[in-house]
Motif scaffolding. Structure first.
Motif, PDB file in Angstrom:
ATOM      1  N   ARG A 111       0.816  -1.220   0.000  1.00 48.28           N
ATOM      2  CA  ARG A 111       0.000   0.000   0.000  1.00 48.28           C
ATOM      3  C   ARG A 111       0.845   1.263   0.000  1.00 48.28           C
ATOM      4  O   ARG A 111       0.584   2.203  -0.756  1.00 48.28           O
ATOM      5  N   ASP A 112       1.869   1.307   0.833  1.00 49.48           N
ATOM      6  CA  ASP A 112       2.667   2.531   0.920  1.00 49.48           C
ATOM      7  C   ASP A 112       3.452   2.767  -0.367  1.00 49.48           C
ATOM      8  O   ASP A 112       3.422   3.871  -0.929  1.00 49.48           O
ATOM      9  N   VAL A 113       4.171   1.755  -0.855  1.00 49.19           N
ATOM     10  CA  VAL A 113       5.027   1.956  -2.025  1.00 49.19           C
ATOM     11  C   VAL A 113       4.208   2.171  -3.296  1.00 49.19           C
ATOM     12  O   VAL A 113       4.735   2.672  -4.298  1.00 49.19           O
ATOM     13  N   SER A 114       2.914   1.813  -3.273  1.00 46.07           N
ATOM     14  CA  SER A 114       2.054   2.045  -4.439  1.00 46.07           C
ATOM     15  C   SER A 114       1.199   3.300  -4.265  1.00 46.07           C
ATOM     16  O   SER A 114       0.256   3.506  -5.031  1.00 46.07           O
ATOM     17  N   PHE A 208      20.245   5.011  -4.723  1.00 41.22           N
ATOM     18  CA  PHE A 208      19.016   4.742  -5.461  1.00 41.22           C
ATOM     19  C   PHE A 208      18.895   3.252  -5.760  1.00 41.22           C
ATOM     20  O   PHE A 208      17.834   2.648  -5.602  1.00 41.22           O
ATOM     21  N   LYS A 209      20.000   2.638  -6.185  1.00 46.17           N
ATOM     22  CA  LYS A 209      20.003   1.200  -6.475  1.00 46.17           C
ATOM     23  C   LYS A 209      19.649   0.405  -5.228  1.00 46.17           C
ATOM     24  O   LYS A 209      18.877  -0.572  -5.288  1.00 46.17           O
ATOM     25  N   ASP A 210      20.170   0.824  -4.069  1.00 50.21           N
ATOM     26  CA  ASP A 210      19.890   0.105  -2.820  1.00 50.21           C
ATOM     27  C   ASP A 210      18.413   0.203  -2.446  1.00 50.21           C
ATOM     28  O   ASP A 210      17.816  -0.776  -1.951  1.00 50.21           O
ATOM     29  N   VAL A 211      17.812   1.383  -2.683  1.00 51.97           N
ATOM     30  CA  VAL A 211      16.384   1.537  -2.395  1.00 51.97           C
ATOM     31  C   VAL A 211      15.568   0.625  -3.309  1.00 51.97           C
ATOM     32  O   VAL A 211      14.619  -0.035  -2.877  1.00 51.97           O
ATOM     33  N   LEU A 212      15.948   0.587  -4.590  1.00 44.40           N
ATOM     34  CA  LEU A 212      15.264  -0.308  -5.525  1.00 44.40           C
ATOM     35  C   LEU A 212      15.364  -1.755  -5.066  1.00 44.40           C
ATOM     36  O   LEU A 212      14.385  -2.508  -5.114  1.00 44.40           O
ATOM     37  N   SER A 213      16.556  -2.152  -4.629  1.00 46.95           N
ATOM     38  CA  SER A 213      16.762  -3.521  -4.171  1.00 46.95           C
ATOM     39  C   SER A 213      15.870  -3.830  -2.968  1.00 46.95           C
ATOM     40  O   SER A 213      15.238  -4.890  -2.909  1.00 46.95           O
ATOM     41  N   ASP A 214      15.802  -2.904  -2.022  1.00 50.72           N
ATOM     42  CA  ASP A 214      14.943  -3.106  -0.849  1.00 50.72           C
ATOM     43  C   ASP A 214      13.478  -3.207  -1.251  1.00 50.72           C
ATOM     44  O   ASP A 214      12.714  -4.020  -0.702  1.00 50.72           O
ATOM     45  N   LEU A 215      13.073  -2.377  -2.214  1.00 52.32           N
ATOM     46  CA  LEU A 215      11.683  -2.377  -2.651  1.00 52.32           C
ATOM     47  C   LEU A 215      11.318  -3.704  -3.305  1.00 52.32           C
ATOM     48  O   LEU A 215      10.296  -4.319  -2.995  1.00 52.32           O
ATOM     49  N   ILE A 239       7.739  -6.382   7.884  1.00 56.03           N
ATOM     50  CA  ILE A 239       7.790  -6.064   6.454  1.00 56.03           C
ATOM     51  C   ILE A 239       7.090  -4.745   6.150  1.00 56.03           C
ATOM     52  O   ILE A 239       7.577  -3.930   5.363  1.00 56.03           O
ATOM     53  N   GLN A 240       5.946  -4.504   6.794  1.00 54.18           N
ATOM     54  CA  GLN A 240       5.215  -3.264   6.530  1.00 54.18           C
ATOM     55  C   GLN A 240       6.030  -2.047   6.963  1.00 54.18           C
ATOM     56  O   GLN A 240       6.061  -1.036   6.259  1.00 54.18           O
ATOM     57  N   ALA A 241       6.702  -2.160   8.091  1.00 57.99           N
ATOM     58  CA  ALA A 241       7.544  -1.045   8.539  1.00 57.99           C
ATOM     59  C   ALA A 241       8.698  -0.821   7.566  1.00 57.99           C
ATOM     60  O   ALA A 241       9.058   0.325   7.252  1.00 57.99           O
ATOM     61  N   LYS A 242       9.278  -1.913   7.076  1.00 62.69           N
ATOM     62  CA  LYS A 242      10.383  -1.799   6.124  1.00 62.69           C
ATOM     63  C   LYS A 242       9.911  -1.157   4.825  1.00 62.69           C
ATOM     64  O   LYS A 242      10.585  -0.268   4.277  1.00 62.69           O
ATOM     65  N   MET A 243       8.746  -1.581   4.336  1.00 64.95           N
ATOM     66  CA  MET A 243       8.244  -1.020   3.089  1.00 64.95           C
ATOM     67  C   MET A 243       7.850   0.442   3.240  1.00 64.95           C
ATOM     68  O   MET A 243       7.999   1.233   2.302  1.00 64.95           O
ATOM     69  N   LEU A 244       7.371   0.831   4.403  1.00 68.36           N
ATOM     70  CA  LEU A 244       7.077   2.242   4.643  1.00 68.36           C
ATOM     71  C   LEU A 244       8.361   3.058   4.606  1.00 68.36           C
ATOM     72  O   LEU A 244       8.409   4.159   4.037  1.00 68.36           O
ATOM     73  N   SER A 245       9.432   2.524   5.200  1.00 73.25           N
ATOM     74  CA  SER A 245      10.727   3.206   5.163  1.00 73.25           C
ATOM     75  C   SER A 245      11.233   3.338   3.732  1.00 73.25           C
ATOM     76  O   SER A 245      11.747   4.393   3.325  1.00 73.25           O
ATOM     77  N   VAL A 246      11.093   2.250   2.937  1.00 69.89           N
ATOM     78  CA  VAL A 246      11.498   2.301   1.529  1.00 69.89           C
ATOM     79  C   VAL A 246      10.704   3.365   0.789  1.00 69.89           C
ATOM     80  O   VAL A 246      11.248   4.155   0.012  1.00 69.89           O
ATOM     81  N   HIS A 247       9.395   3.393   1.044  1.00 70.90           N
ATOM     82  CA  HIS A 247       8.544   4.379   0.373  1.00 70.90           C
ATOM     83  C   HIS A 247       8.977   5.806   0.693  1.00 70.90           C
ATOM     84  O   HIS A 247       9.038   6.661  -0.203  1.00 70.90           O
ATOM     85  N   LYS A 248       9.277   6.061   1.949  1.00 71.03           N
ATOM     86  CA  LYS A 248       9.667   7.416   2.331  1.00 71.03           C
ATOM     87  C   LYS A 248      10.959   7.834   1.628  1.00 71.03           C
ATOM     88  O   LYS A 248      11.091   8.970   1.161  1.00 71.03           O
ATOM     89  N   ARG A 249      11.919   6.903   1.537  1.00 72.47           N
ATOM     90  CA  ARG A 249      13.181   7.223   0.854  1.00 72.47           C
ATOM     91  C   ARG A 249      12.966   7.427  -0.639  1.00 72.47           C
ATOM     92  O   ARG A 249      13.514   8.361  -1.237  1.00 72.47           O
ATOM     93  N   PHE A 250      12.154   6.565  -1.222  1.00 69.91           N
ATOM     94  CA  PHE A 250      11.923   6.669  -2.663  1.00 69.91           C
ATOM     95  C   PHE A 250      11.093   7.903  -2.991  1.00 69.91           C
ATOM     96  O   PHE A 250      11.374   8.620  -3.960  1.00 69.91           O
ATOM     97  N   ASP A 251      10.081   8.168  -2.164  1.00 70.36           N
ATOM     98  CA  ASP A 251       9.216   9.320  -2.429  1.00 70.36           C
ATOM     99  C   ASP A 251       9.968  10.633  -2.256  1.00 70.36           C
ATOM    100  O   ASP A 251       9.612  11.635  -2.896  1.00 70.36           O
TER     101      ASP A 251
END
Length: 512
Positions: A111-114, A208-215, A239-251
């Motif tokens: 949900r967060d990353v999308s 950026f590559k590391d964020v993509l890898s995490d995502l 996992i949800q906390a990790k994906m929220l962190s990824v989303h914040k970095r990517f966004d």
């Protein structure tokens, strides 16, 4: 007493009404299909078959299909899932029942990353989704748009060649995947938001590559909360906390690009980029509007799908050619005969390079960037392949297994580009799906197929051709054995990234 009689009368009336409603629903209900569910493992209480999936779901599904058939069903937690493991099963779902499976399941971890499912990839097939996809086809990913943006690809690929040449002069190996990510991010950034994302390959592009890898790694994990929604709030695996962190970095990157794009829009008057065109046509004829959140989500999609997936395939292709040097030499001989040694390969050369095309097709067959198509979701009961599929069923199409099916592909585990040359047993199969066989669908199929399949194919062919034509490649001393294991995830990158030495093989004037 009177009040008690009234209460009794009301209760009795309510009971009669309830019974009447239940009887009418039973009498006039739609009859359930008498067809069976697809076969599959029974699983265990509560978990279902989750324990049989594991990290390498694509290979485990293929193994289970040997026992249960190409269409099988599994209970994953509280959800029913069906898996299509061969071409006939894929055709049954993605052609015959395509409309019924046009939606996406609501994965809590996505949900967060999308952007709360407001992007192109994870949205249901809503009017907004259709309008965004139409904008992509018209202004970014269709044939005319590809031709319009050719100078951008040419410029960035030449920068990549120059960066590799400098590494040769410094005696350094090429971290290929990292450099590809940087190059393709700059291609996408220039086309989509009017500017390069990174000045050059280095720390910022690696972050950026590391964020993509995490995502892509986190997005592929089987999250307990997705299969047991009642306990999703506990986030037992984190996992949800990790994906929220990824989303914040990517966004943060997406917002920076979007804000800069807005500040500089006057400078592009008369030569709009893709996002300019989307925002100028954000409302469709039926009044459906694309919001600013949709636009940011779309930029995120483009940076993800436009960089990582193509980079994965190109890295695997070069690894296969280094493992099979005769194939590399044959690509070099073909490109040299067509292009020569006095200039770099151009996009216009690709139609005249059938062996290069065959090599790229073989890499897509053996190493699809997305081994399992993103899940589909049924919104109504349907019958597929002689089985009953109830609504709210999740569908997974095993692209990896389809590309390795021994019933279709002779010696399927061998990297053999000749199979795609005229007269070869795979010559009739088109990775873009035009042959209608569903035997080779690295970009998916149906209405939810990859919107960027034309540009993805072009990226792979252009990059592989350029790298093979411009350089001789060899592994570092003592590392001649190439690790060919894949890292689990939504994509399947090499577990050990490829690093090789590149030596220029063209005349000096070609690199100027």
């Amino acid at each position: 007493m009177a009040a008690a009689c009234i209460d009794s009368y009301l209760l009795g009336g309510a009971a009669v009404l309830l019974v009447t409603l239940l009887l009418s629903r039973w009498i006039f209900r739609k009859p359930r299909s008498r067809l069976p569910l697809p076969p599959g493992p029974r699983g265990v209480p509560v978990l279902g078959a989750l324990h049989l999936v594991g990290e390498s779901a694509h290979s485990n599904f293929a193994r289970l299909a040997a026992s249960y058939g190409p269409i099988m069903s599994l209970r994953l937690g509280s959800h029913l899932c069906v898996v299509a493991n061969d071409a006939s099963a894929a055709r049954a779902f993605l052609k015959t029942a395509d409309a019924q499976f046009a939606h996406r399941p609501d994965h809590i971890s996505a949900r967060d990353v999308s952007y709360q499912r407001q992007n192109l990839v994870m949205s249901d097939a809503t009017p907004t989704w259709k309008h965004m996809r139409k904008m992509c086809s018209l202004h970014l990913l269709g044939g005319k748009a590809l031709a319009d943006w050719a100078p951008t690809r040419r410029a960035e690929f030449r920068r990549l060649v120059e960066a590799i040449r400098r590494l040769h002069e410094d005696g350094e190996p090429v971290p290929l995947f990292d450099m590809l990510i940087c190059t393709l991010a700059n291609v996408v950034g220039t086309i989509a938001v009017g500017g390069r994302v990174f000045d050059d390959y280095g720390d910022e592009s690696n972050k950026f590559k590391d964020v993509l890898s995490d995502l892509l790694t986190g997005g592929a994990q089987f999250n307990v909360g997705d299969f047991f929604p009642s306990i999703a709030w506990m986030d037992l695996q984190g996992i949800q906390a990790k994906m929220l962190s990824v989303h914040k970095r990517f966004d943060a990157l997406v917002r920076r690009l979007f804000d800069e794009h807005q500040r500089t829009r006057e400078s592009r008057r008369g030569s709009p980029d893709f996002i300019d065109k989307v925002m100028a046509n954000n409302e469709s004829e039926d009044g459906t509007a694309i919001s600013e959140v949709n636009v940011r989500a779309l930029i995120s999609d483009l940076l993800t799908a436009g960089t990582d997936t193509s980079s994965v395939v190109v890295e695997w292709t070069l690894a296969e050619m280094l493992k099979n040097p005769a194939i590399l030499r044959r690509v070099q001989a073909e490109t040299e005969a067509v292009v020569g040694r006095d200039r770099l390969l151009e996009e216009s050369d690709i139609p005249n390079l059938p062996y290069l095309q065959a090599v790229c097709k073989e890499a897509l067959r053996l190493h699809p960037s997305t081994p399992l198509m993103l899940p589909h979701f049924s919104h109504e009961d349907c019958e597929v392949g002689g089985f009953f599929i109830p609504k709210h069923t999740r569908l997974l199409v095993n692209v990896w297994a389809i590309g390795r099916d021994p019933a279709v592909w002779e010696n399927p585990l061998a990297f053999d580009p000749d199979r795609f040359l005229p007269g070869g047993k795979g010559a009739q199969y088109d990775p873009l799906g035009s042959d209608g066989s569903f035997a080779f669908i690295p970009f998916g199929a149906g209405r939810r197929s990859c919107a960027g399949k034309l540009v993805g194919m072009l990226f792979v062919q252009y990059l592989v051709g350029t790298l093979a034509h411009a350089f001789d490649w060899e592994m570092p001393e003592g590392e001649e054995e190439i690790d060919m294991e894949a890292k689990p995830g939504l994509a399947l990158p090499k577990a050990v990234p490829l690093k090789a030495f590149a030596r220029p093989r063209l005349s000096p004037a070609a690199y100027v």
